[in-house]
Design a protein around this motif. Structure first.
Motif, short mmCIF file in Angstrom:
data_model
loop_
_atom_site.label_atom_id
_atom_site.label_comp_id
_atom_site.label_asym_id
_atom_site.label_seq_id
_atom_site.Cartn_x
_atom_site.Cartn_y
_atom_site.Cartn_z
N GLU A 1 0.82 -1.21 0.00
CA GLU A 1 0.00 0.00 0.00
C GLU A 1 0.86 1.27 0.00
O GLU A 1 0.61 2.21 -0.75
CB GLU A 1 -0.89 -0.03 1.24
CG GLU A 1 -1.98 1.02 1.21
CD GLU A 1 -2.87 0.90 2.44
OE1 GLU A 1 -3.27 -0.24 2.76
OE2 GLU A 1 -3.13 1.94 3.07
N GLN A 2 1.90 1.24 0.82
CA GLN A 2 2.73 2.44 0.90
C GLN A 2 3.53 2.69 -0.37
O GLN A 2 3.89 3.82 -0.68
CB GLN A 2 3.69 2.31 2.06
CG GLN A 2 3.00 2.55 3.35
CD GLN A 2 4.03 2.91 4.38
OE1 GLN A 2 4.71 3.92 4.27
NE2 GLN A 2 4.16 2.06 5.36
N GLU B 1 1.01 4.39 -2.61
CA GLU B 1 0.72 5.75 -2.19
C GLU B 1 1.89 6.69 -2.45
O GLU B 1 1.71 7.82 -2.87
CB GLU B 1 0.38 5.77 -0.70
CG GLU B 1 -1.07 5.45 -0.46
CD GLU B 1 -1.38 5.23 1.01
OE1 GLU B 1 -0.52 5.53 1.85
OE2 GLU B 1 -2.49 4.75 1.28
N ARG B 2 3.10 6.21 -2.16
CA ARG B 2 4.26 7.08 -2.29
C ARG B 2 4.85 7.07 -3.69
O ARG B 2 5.72 7.88 -4.02
CB ARG B 2 5.36 6.65 -1.31
CG ARG B 2 4.96 6.83 0.15
CD ARG B 2 6.05 6.28 1.05
NE ARG B 2 5.60 6.13 2.42
CZ ARG B 2 6.03 6.87 3.45
NH1 ARG B 2 6.93 7.80 3.24
NH2 ARG B 2 5.56 6.68 4.66
N VAL C 1 8.33 4.81 6.93
CA VAL C 1 7.60 3.71 6.30
C VAL C 1 7.22 2.66 7.36
O VAL C 1 6.09 2.19 7.44
CB VAL C 1 8.45 3.05 5.19
CG1 VAL C 1 7.90 1.70 4.79
CG2 VAL C 1 8.54 3.97 3.98
N THR D 1 4.44 3.94 9.64
CA THR D 1 3.13 3.88 8.99
C THR D 1 2.63 2.43 8.93
O THR D 1 1.44 2.17 9.09
CB THR D 1 3.21 4.47 7.57
OG1 THR D 1 3.93 5.69 7.66
CG2 THR D 1 1.85 4.73 6.99
N ARG D 2 3.54 1.50 8.68
CA ARG D 2 3.11 0.09 8.64
C ARG D 2 2.57 -0.35 10.00
O ARG D 2 1.56 -1.04 10.09
CB ARG D 2 4.28 -0.83 8.24
CG ARG D 2 4.61 -0.75 6.77
CD ARG D 2 5.61 -1.81 6.36
NE ARG D 2 5.02 -3.16 6.41
CZ ARG D 2 5.73 -4.27 6.23
NH1 ARG D 2 7.03 -4.20 6.02
NH2 ARG D 2 5.15 -5.44 6.27
#
Ligand SMILES: Nc1nc2c(ncn2[C@@H]2O[C@H](COP(=O)(O)OP(=O)(O)OP(=O)(O)O)[C@@H](O)[C@H]2O)c(=O)[nH]1
Ligand SMILES: [Mg+2]
Length: 682
Positions: free
Chosen positions: A49-50, A53-54, A461, A464-465
């Motif tokens: 997901e990250q 998004e990034r 990162v 956020t995870r």
């Protein structure tokens, strides 16, 4: 079939177009039916997901595809690993290169060799991985294929061999001239570039094409007699011979073949896949893997032989909520089947390979067998860690392990409620198992959890995870430097331990010598007091105590480095000498000895590479020096200046924002750990 297998990695600086190119490879080889675009957050390889998004790659992802080199020919199996370009994730590149046989280095046609490309190039050199080069983004304003060739020669020291030259550039980039078959290639944009159109070389480009073809032949004649002979006799040189001789030169790392394209525009990718097949090695064409036989205490070469004794390397672990640990294994010898017992050579433990999978990014398909040369995932091994060798009990060989950089920045992390403390610890342990550059520890005094990683992005990162993917409410502190502790004097110290536990006396006495080692040596424990009358388990207990003391620091609790501890004497009583007593005695003794050996604090110094447009370079340099940085070298290019500097990590937080503001957002930098230095106030 080994001959038709390729294990390749795609590597480059951040944003060069690795994932964009890989997505095209999957599409043209028929693996995917639609091109997944990074810009739309839809790339198959960037599945986290990250990442979506990034818009950047964070984890290396593996996939397998098949490509027929000629109509009706046997398909080649290509295992591809797409790696991240950001420096904070170099561990992902490192582990990929360790298990790959060849690599595609991608260059941005405008930016040429960027700092992180240099870093990964040197990694590839260390592992002697044969490479091909691909100049991407030929459609960008300022694209210059020939300039990139020069840059590659100058900065990477590679001898480039252009296999193509571009037709037009920037928005006028139309296609390429193939210098081996001597024809023009264009791509049909109406079907995502799937159809290629060939045409004879246009007269206005003939002279340039002939000049570059001559250069190619000239380069090859340095290493190939067959080519030299034909060349001297003035005969035509068949394309097949060129490919064959070029293949030898690439496998030897004598030449770096260069291709051009614009992956985002669906141009240039199929010839790149051909080149992977034509010039990069099959698993049995590279030097055999190096291992060490633990029993015979000798090094052994492990030839790639599917019929041999099973031996493989775990190079990556990924946690899957349903399946548990996915262990990515590269097999070097023999084969394993689902249900087989697998022996973890280093840990001396048996485990079962319940299932074996072939991965396609985050999807998978079951395999009946994983054999030498191939890469796959084994499910069922709970103890395996990154770098472990798995094989068979009768053949105690460990393969060379991998080296990962030291984590240098940390943040504290506190669960919102006490009840979440345990859950948080479990998640941190899972993440640390996946990522060898992520460590966690508990501050002895405050009980606070501290997590450490490679840089601000890496920690962000992970944070956020933890918060989103694992859904734990936690408060995260500001980034801090992870210092190290060391000693600066030689000290000898005798420690005595005595404690009555459950009515039984436990005693130990030992003498330790503590000494500073040269920077970069790591810690070393030596036992110089061996006595046959003392059980081996007592010595093991001493070693455990000392290793524990290295990790727990001296004065401030930062891990120790470059400390040597020697056990010089040990007194033992059969009656009261217990393992418990010796472990505790060693740990307390090491702490005490280090405390009197003039402990010092070491701070991480970072290597900072800056690229700045000329008009801002003055401001950029003063920004670095304000932060205690030292400029090591400067290099002036047409469009930009490059500055290499070193600066203490402690002063580099938030550097990106500051750099943007002095350069109107146009200067860029990368920063990696360089070395530890005694903390000063520079
Ligand atoms: N103009 C142009 N842009 C491109 C080309 N190829 C890729 N890009 C763009 O460059 C950006 C980065 O592409 P990626 O494929 O994510 O780059 P990457 O090398 O995988 O980046 P990291 O994995 O984060 O290191 C995206 O916005 C792409 O659309 C190209 O041929 N031309
Ligand atoms: Mg990417």
């Amino acid at each position: 079939m080994l001959k038709s297998m390729r294990n390749i990695g795609i590597m480059a600086h951040i944003d060069a177009g690795k994932t964009t190119t890989t997505e095209r490879i999957l599409y043209y080889t028929g693996k995917s039916h639609r091109i997944g675009e990074v810009d739309d957050g839809e790339a198959i390889m960037d599945w986290m997901e990250q990442e979506q998004e990034r818009g950047i790659t964070i984890q290396s992802a593996a996939t397998t595809t098949y490509w027929k080199r000629a109509e009706g020919g046997t398909p080649y199996q290509i295992n591809i690993i797409d790696t991240p370009g950001h420096v904070d994730f170099t561990a992902e590149v490192e582990r990929s290169l360790r298990v790959l046989d060849g690599a595609v280095a991608i260059f941005d046609a405008v930016r040429g060799v960027e700092p992180q490309t240099e870093t990964v190039w040197h990694q590839a050199e260390r592992y002697k991985v044969p490479c091909i080069g691909y100049v991407n983004k030929m459609d960008r304003v300022g694209a210059d294929f020939f300039q990139v060739l020069e840059d590659v020669q100058a900065k990477l020291g590679a001898i480039t061999a252009a296999l193509q030259i571009p037709i037009g550039k920037e928005s006028g980039f139309e296609g390429v001239i193939d210098l081996i078959d001597m024809r023009e290639i264009r791509w049909d944009s109406s079907n995502d570039g799937e159809a290629m159109m060939y045409s004879p070389i246009a007269p206005e480009r003939a002279a340039l094409a002939a000049e570059w073809r001559d250069k190619l032949i000239d380069l090859l004649s340095n290493t190939s007699e067959a080519i030299t002979d034909l060349y001297l006799s003035g005969e035509a040189i068949p394309p097949e011979l060129i490919r064959q001789e070029l293949r030898k030169a690439v496998l030897n790392r004598d030449l770096l073949p260069m291709l051009a394209g614009a992956s985002r525009r669906n141009m240039g990718v199929q010839p790149l896949i051909d080149a992977v097949v034509d010039y990069l090695p099959a698993p049995d064409e590279v030097a055999p893997a190096l291992g060490h036989n633990l029993k015979k205490e000798e090094d052994v070469a492990v030839p790639c032989d599917p019929a041999g004794t099973p031996l493989g390397l775990v190079f990556k672990i990924q946690n899957d909520r349903e399946a548990g640990s996915l262990c990515y294994v590269r097999m070097y010898s023999g084969a394993i089947k689902p249900g087989a017992v697998i022996y973890n050579v280093g840990k001396k433990k048996r485990e079962r390979a319940n299932r074996i999978l072939r991965m396609h990014s985050n999807k998978s398909e079951p395999l009946d067998e994983l054999s030498a040369g191939d890469i796959g995932v084994v499910i069922g091994m709970k103890l395996a860690q990154t770098g472990d060798t798995v094989g068979s009990e009768g053949w105690p060989v460990v393969l060379e392990t991998m080296q990962f950089p030291e984590p240098v920045i940390s943040v504290s992390i506190e669960p919102k409620t006490m009840s979440e403390q345990e859950k948080l610890k479990e998640i941190l342990a899972l993440l640390a198992k996946e990522d060898p550059t992520f460590t966690t520890r508990e501050n002895d005094e405050t009980g606070q959890l501290i997590i450490s990683g490679m840089g601000e992005l890496h920690l962000d990162v992970l944070k956020t995870r933890i918060l989103k993917e694992y859904n734990v409410g936690a408060k995260v502190g500001n980034p801090q430097v992870t210092y190290r502790e060391s000693v600066s004097k030689i000290v000898e110290h005798t420690e005595t331990f005595s404690k009555v536990l459950a009515g039984k006396e436990n005693t130990a006495t030992l003498t330790l010598k503590v000494e500073p080692l040269p920077r970069g040596s790591g810690n070393r424990y030596t036992c110089a007091a061996r006595n046959k009358a003392v059980p081996e388990a007592i010595y093991d207990a001493v070693e455990r105590g000392i290793t524990g003391a290295f990790a727990s620091g001296i004065v401030l609790g930062y891990p120790c480095i470059d400390v040597g501890i020697t056990l010089t004497d040990l007194k033992y009583s059969e009656l009261t000498g217990t393992e418990f007593a010796y472990e505790a005695c060693a740990s307390l003794g090491a702490d005490e000895a280090c405390r009197t050996a003039e402990p010092i604090l070491l701070e991480p110094i970072m290597a900072v590479d800056l690229v700045s447009p000329k008009e801002f370079v003055g401001e950029v340099i003063s920004l670095v020096t304000q932060r205690g940085g030292q400029v090591m070298s400067m290099d002036s290019k047409v469009a930009a200046d490059e500055v290499k500097a070193q600066a203490p990590m402690a002063k580099m937080f938030g550097f990106m924002t500051a750099l943007r503001s002095v350069s109107q957002g146009r200067a860029t930098f990368t920063m990696v750990f360089s070395h530890f230095e005694k903390k000063s106030d520079r």
